[in-house]
Design a protein around this motif. Sequence first.
Motif, short mmCIF file in Angstrom:
data_model
loop_
_atom_site.label_atom_id
_atom_site.label_comp_id
_atom_site.label_asym_id
_atom_site.label_seq_id
_atom_site.Cartn_x
_atom_site.Cartn_y
_atom_site.Cartn_z
N ARG A 24 6.51 -1.94 -5.57
CA ARG A 24 6.30 -0.77 -6.57
C ARG A 24 7.62 -1.08 -7.28
NH1 ARG A 24 1.74 2.27 -7.01
NH2 ARG A 24 0.81 1.78 -4.95
N ARG A 29 9.57 4.29 -6.50
CA ARG A 29 9.32 4.04 -5.02
C ARG A 29 9.38 5.48 -4.40
NH1 ARG A 29 12.81 -1.35 -4.13
NH2 ARG A 29 11.27 -2.73 -5.34
N TYR A 32 6.34 7.72 -5.05
CA TYR A 32 5.20 7.15 -4.33
C TYR A 32 5.29 7.56 -2.79
CZ TYR A 32 1.56 4.26 -2.62
OH TYR A 32 0.39 3.65 -2.06
#
Length: 165
Positions: A24, A29, A32
């Motif tokens: 990512r 990040r 997520y």
Amino acid sequence: MAVKRIWTIDHACGHRADRDLSDRPADRRAGYARWLAERDCTSCWKTSRTEDAEARAAWVEAKRTEELAEAEAWAAQYRMPPLEGTDRLVPWGVRCRHRLMTAAYTALVVEGETGEAAWERIEDAARTVTRAGWWVDQRDTDPEDLPELLEAATEADRPTENPYV
């Protein structure tokens, strides 16, 4: 200092896992990782999907068995002949015939202007169509179209005169 790649995720199911988020972009990040924390871990997610699928399959099988028993009782009551086809197609055809015939009765006789004598002619025509596949093919048909469809199906079975003989 580089943005971390390995994140420890405390999943909603209670499990903790280290996830490599290096695939990512660095600025996505953290978001997520928060999203992952709101969900079950992979193992729990797969288990719940398998259980859901098994429960759904069992429910569908029970529903089909119930519908088939109801359709067979209806067929016996109204002297409908057995259908012809494969072992898998016949029960489906029986259920489709029952649904279409009962829906057509409601649409044409109960809510419509078709009399009982005309309905009996429709039933007689339906008795001549014993191919399970035909009933399966008609499963999405408008019930009011059943007389015309039965007429077309029974016309195909009638011998026609050959003008060239």
